[in-house]
Scaffold this active site. Structure first.
Site, PDB file in Angstrom:
ATOM      1  N   THR A 249      49.320 -70.886 -27.624  1.00 53.98           N
ATOM      2  CA  THR A 249      48.942 -69.683 -27.097  1.00 53.98           C
ATOM      3  C   THR A 249      49.931 -68.280 -26.328  1.00 53.98           C
ATOM      4  O   THR A 249      49.840 -68.629 -25.249  1.00 53.98           O
ATOM      5  CB  THR A 249      47.368 -70.040 -26.378  1.00 53.98           C
ATOM      6  OG1 THR A 249      46.398 -71.259 -27.545  1.00 53.98           O
ATOM      7  CG2 THR A 249      46.560 -68.821 -27.295  1.00 53.98           C
ATOM      8  N   ARG A 277      39.761 -76.694 -37.806  1.00 50.51           N
ATOM      9  CA  ARG A 277      39.667 -76.477 -37.181  1.00 50.51           C
ATOM     10  C   ARG A 277      39.609 -75.211 -36.330  1.00 50.51           C
ATOM     11  O   ARG A 277      40.998 -74.385 -36.557  1.00 50.51           O
ATOM     12  CB  ARG A 277      40.196 -77.455 -35.892  1.00 50.51           C
ATOM     13  CG  ARG A 277      39.456 -77.347 -34.474  1.00 50.51           C
ATOM     14  CD  ARG A 277      40.776 -76.954 -33.226  1.00 50.51           C
ATOM     15  NE  ARG A 277      40.705 -76.980 -32.164  1.00 50.51           N
ATOM     16  CZ  ARG A 277      40.702 -76.092 -31.340  1.00 50.51           C
ATOM     17  NH1 ARG A 277      42.411 -74.992 -32.055  1.00 50.51           N
ATOM     18  NH2 ARG A 277      40.886 -76.563 -30.082  1.00 50.51           N
ATOM     19  N   GLY A 279      40.014 -73.890 -32.125  1.00 47.50           N
ATOM     20  CA  GLY A 279      39.606 -73.287 -31.096  1.00 47.50           C
ATOM     21  C   GLY A 279      38.832 -72.279 -30.680  1.00 47.50           C
ATOM     22  O   GLY A 279      37.993 -71.531 -31.243  1.00 47.50           O
ATOM     23  N   ASP A 280      39.328 -71.721 -29.056  1.00 43.41           N
ATOM     24  CA  ASP A 280      38.331 -70.855 -28.398  1.00 43.41           C
ATOM     25  C   ASP A 280      39.280 -69.455 -28.856  1.00 43.41           C
ATOM     26  O   ASP A 280      38.196 -68.184 -28.825  1.00 43.41           O
ATOM     27  CB  ASP A 280      38.354 -71.270 -27.040  1.00 43.41           C
ATOM     28  CG  ASP A 280      39.812 -71.283 -26.563  1.00 43.41           C
ATOM     29  OD1 ASP A 280      40.944 -71.954 -27.094  1.00 43.41           O
ATOM     30  OD2 ASP A 280      40.568 -71.368 -24.951  1.00 43.41           O
ATOM     31  N   THR A 300      44.098 -69.700 -21.834  1.00 42.16           N
ATOM     32  CA  THR A 300      44.835 -71.022 -22.706  1.00 42.16           C
ATOM     33  C   THR A 300      43.992 -72.477 -22.220  1.00 42.16           C
ATOM     34  O   THR A 300      44.028 -72.136 -20.975  1.00 42.16           O
ATOM     35  CB  THR A 300      46.290 -70.629 -22.456  1.00 42.16           C
ATOM     36  OG1 THR A 300      46.516 -70.329 -21.449  1.00 42.16           O
ATOM     37  CG2 THR A 300      46.712 -68.888 -22.942  1.00 42.16           C
ATOM     38  N   GLY A 301      44.877 -73.144 -22.893  1.00 38.58           N
ATOM     39  CA  GLY A 301      44.396 -74.254 -22.601  1.00 38.58           C
ATOM     40  C   GLY A 301      43.224 -74.948 -23.551  1.00 38.58           C
ATOM     41  O   GLY A 301      43.127 -75.020 -24.974  1.00 38.58           O
ATOM     42  N   GLY A 303      40.712 -75.372 -25.716  1.00 34.88           N
ATOM     43  CA  GLY A 303      39.493 -74.892 -26.488  1.00 34.88           C
ATOM     44  C   GLY A 303      38.174 -75.441 -26.612  1.00 34.88           C
ATOM     45  O   GLY A 303      37.747 -75.192 -26.535  1.00 34.88           O
TER      46      GLY A 303
HETATM   47  N1  ASP Z   1      43.243 -73.090 -26.780  1.00 34.33           N
HETATM   48  C1  ASP Z   1      43.605 -73.240 -27.086  1.00 34.33           C
HETATM   49  C2  ASP Z   1      43.055 -73.627 -28.508  1.00 34.33           C
HETATM   50  O1  ASP Z   1      42.819 -74.608 -28.013  1.00 34.33           O
HETATM   51  C3  ASP Z   1      45.312 -73.732 -27.405  1.00 34.33           C
HETATM   52  C4  ASP Z   1      46.000 -73.513 -26.126  1.00 34.33           C
HETATM   53  O2  ASP Z   1      45.883 -72.200 -25.529  1.00 34.33           O
HETATM   54  O3  ASP Z   1      47.099 -73.820 -25.953  1.00 34.33           O
HETATM   55  O4  ASP Z   1      43.039 -73.729 -30.152  1.00 34.33           O
END
Ligand code: ASP
Length: 421
Positions: A249, A277, A279-280, A300-301, A303
């Site tokens: 991300t 799916r 994510g956030d 990022t992370g 989600g």
């Molecule tokens: N936040 C993103 C998701 O969950 C993935 C990421 O940021 O690494 O899709």
């Protein structure tokens, strides 16, 4: 392959992980209301214009900042940054070359907020269109909606003139194939009984020592990666992506001299996710939130965790009520921790980084853990006339295990990997 991810889970002792709480981020109310220079890592005092982004945007910050400092629109400047990783086939977490879903199809998510006009746009689960950051802006500018998903979003993008293209690079396809084969003690993917390297699944109860299992499994994966044609120097990294389906991300927030601001987030999301799916990243208020009166934040992370705390919105609201960018971000992280009742065994398997910019130019990068592994800390990239990467402030000392829950490959074992000898 003679092992599956479930096998792995049953053979590992997760409880033995050493955890340590860091003292950072525990001064929730600063007497001056957070107006002074930040003294935390990954935090800085106000200067305008300024851009903050995830570290994979570092190489593209110059072009965004140039546009911004010449009076360009804040959202357009941020888009100049995030389209860098979107176009880069080697960044397998965003846009073209992103790792696909479990069916081998790349699906992208993005959202943006334009502070000066207080508008927002978002797209989720988009196939075949590379620059979903720009598509989210097009939703904002050319529809009366805020969010489009799936096939409808793709058709809208095509109508707007975005080219349909295959987003799966050869390298990402091979990594996906490796991931499929990884499950092959229970399905027909990968070499079968006739393969000289085939091994019978271990009988239940007869487990080898953990270290030996790691060695075998990493070696098997790296060998299969080579057989699939993955470049030799990338085989171990490919194995790592299978064991720890990666996320990536990019978020970017921009603030110009006049105090206008915008934010944008774009991603291919969690690798090997279920089709559909989201994510956030496409969720306004989670992956990105900008309020022209206060500030902008992105994430990022993990989600799923960030959606549950509406991370970016929570941070902006915290700043509205006087918290510094650092403290506002730490509070959002603590809400994630609270959702698991401080259960450190579970928290080890998630991670989150927030990129935070206040309207006066003060900024912070905060993360749940120090980084993914030793020597690989979480970073925020900043440009305010001088471009730099700074380590984020972290809530917990130590390294996340990444997700889904899986123990890390010990570095010593990586070095011992037969394949690399
Ligand atoms: N936040 C993103 C998701 O969950 C993935 C990421 O940021 O690494 O899709």
């Amino acid at each position: 392959m003679s092992f599956s991810r479930r096998d792995f889970l049953t053979t590992t002792a997760l409880g033995s992980l050493a955890l340590g709480l860091d003292a950072q981020g525990r001064n929730p109310e600063r007497k001056n209301g957070g107006q002074s220079a930040e003294s935390h890592p990954g935090a800085g005092a106000g200067k305008r214009p300024i851009m903050v982004c995830a570290n994979n945007g570092f190489a593209y910050l110059d072009r965004g900042y140039e546009h911004l400092s010449k009076g360009g629109d804040t959202l357009d400047s941020a888009i100049l940054v995030v389209t860098g990783p979107e176009d880069d086939p080697k960044d397998d977490s965003v846009g073209y070359g992103g790792l696909p879903n479990e069916e081998g199809v790349v699906e992208l998510d993005a959202c943006c907020m334009h502070g000066p006009t207080r508008r927002a746009g978002s797209v989720g689960g988009v196939r075949n269109i590379k620059n979903v950051s720009k598509v989210s802006k097009a939703v904002m500018e050319h529809t009366g909606h805020v969010m489009l998903v799936g096939e409808g979003a793709e058709r809208f993008a095509v109508a707007m003139g975005f080219p349909r293209e295959d987003l799966l690079t050869e390298r990402s396809r091979k990594i996906w194939l490796l991931w499929k084969e990884y499950h092959s003690s229970r399905d027909w993917w990968g070499p079968g009984l006739a393969d000289p390297h085939w091994q019978a699944p271990e009988p239940t109860g007869e487990r080898k020592p953990r270290a030996e299992l790691w060695r075998e499994r990493v070696n098997q994966l790296a060998r299969r990666a080579a057989d699939l044609g993955i470049e030799r120097e990338f085989c171990l990294a490919a194995a790592h992506r299978i064991i720890f389906p990666p996320t990536g991300t990019i978020h970017c927030s921009a603030l110009n001299e006049k105090g206008e601001m915008s934010g944008i987030t774009t991603t291919s999301g969690l690798a090997f996710k279920l089709p559909g799916r989201c994510g956030d990243s496409p969720i306004i208020g989670a992956g990105c939130y900008t309020d022209q009166d206060v500030g902008s934040a992105g994430a990022t992370g993990s989600g799923e965790e960030n959606i549950k705390v509406a991370g970016a919105h929570t941070i902006v609201e915290n700043m509205r009520h006087g918290m510094s960018p650092h403290d506002a971000g730490m509070d959002a992280l603590k809400r994630i921790v609270r959702n698991y009742n401080n259960d450190m065994t579970k928290l080890r398997f998630m991670d989150m980084t927030y990129y935070i910019l206040r309207k006066d130019g003060a900024y912070a990068g905060v993360s749940l853990w120090e980084g993914y592994s030793e020597g690989n800390p979480h970073k925020i990239a900043v440009h305010d006339g001088s471009k730099r990467s700074e380590e984020t402030a972290h809530l917990f000392k130590g390294y996340s295990q990444e997700f889904p829950p899986f123990p890390k490959i010990p570095d010593a074992l990586k070095k011992e990997s037969e394949y690399l000898k």
